[in-house]
Write an enzyme that holds these catalytic residues in place. Structure first.
Site, mmCIF file in Angstrom:
data_model
loop_
_atom_site.group_PDB
_atom_site.id
_atom_site.type_symbol
_atom_site.label_atom_id
_atom_site.label_comp_id
_atom_site.label_asym_id
_atom_site.label_seq_id
_atom_site.Cartn_x
_atom_site.Cartn_y
_atom_site.Cartn_z
ATOM 1 N N CYS A 37 37.248 35.115 40.584
ATOM 2 C CA CYS A 37 37.046 36.677 40.429
ATOM 3 C C CYS A 37 35.647 37.335 40.955
ATOM 4 C CB CYS A 37 37.395 37.431 39.152
ATOM 5 S SG CYS A 37 37.171 38.774 38.571
ATOM 6 N N CYS A 40 34.115 39.799 38.322
ATOM 7 C CA CYS A 40 33.547 38.675 37.162
ATOM 8 C C CYS A 40 32.188 38.785 37.545
ATOM 9 C CB CYS A 40 33.741 37.556 37.136
ATOM 10 S SG CYS A 40 35.871 37.823 36.312
#
Length: 117
Positions: A37, A40
């Site tokens: 991600c 993230c």
């Protein structure tokens, strides 16, 4: 002077003891993210900087990698996207946010939830 708060890694095996049980003693901030991600990876250094400004007795910062069996925890808390950051107090979720946020937003999020304890 802050105690350079360090995150703890949690998994499905220790989630109850390290997040739910500990949240009866102090605010627990849980970062649920995934290695693949991009948001993230962008949030991680910002979140690490912000939580480092707090003492260990003020909050516990936990990280959960959403993969394999750990996805059950993401499902339990109806996580729809990554990263999702959840605040726990006394065993229950009290607040959350999704995606990348600013330093200021993160300080406000933590301080707002510390005030609920």
């Amino acid at each position: 002077m802050p105690n350079n708060l360090i995150s703890i890694e949690v998994s499905i095996d220790n989630f109850q003891s390290l997040v739910i049980d500990k949240s009866h003693d102090q605010l627990v901030i849980l970062d649920i993210s995934a290695q693949w991600c991009s948001p993230c990876r962008a949030l991680e250094p910002i979140l690490n900087e912000v939580v480092a400004a707090y003492n260990k007795d003020e909050l516990l910062f936990a990280k959960l990698e959403a993969e394999d069996e750990n996805m059950k925890i993401a499902g339990r808390f109806s996580v729809r996207g990554f990263p999702t950051v959840i605040a726990f107090i006394r065993g229950v979720e009290v607040d959350r946010f999704h995606s990348v946020k600013t330093h200021e937003f993160l300080h406000e999020f933590i301080n707002r939830n510390k005030g609920k304890f």
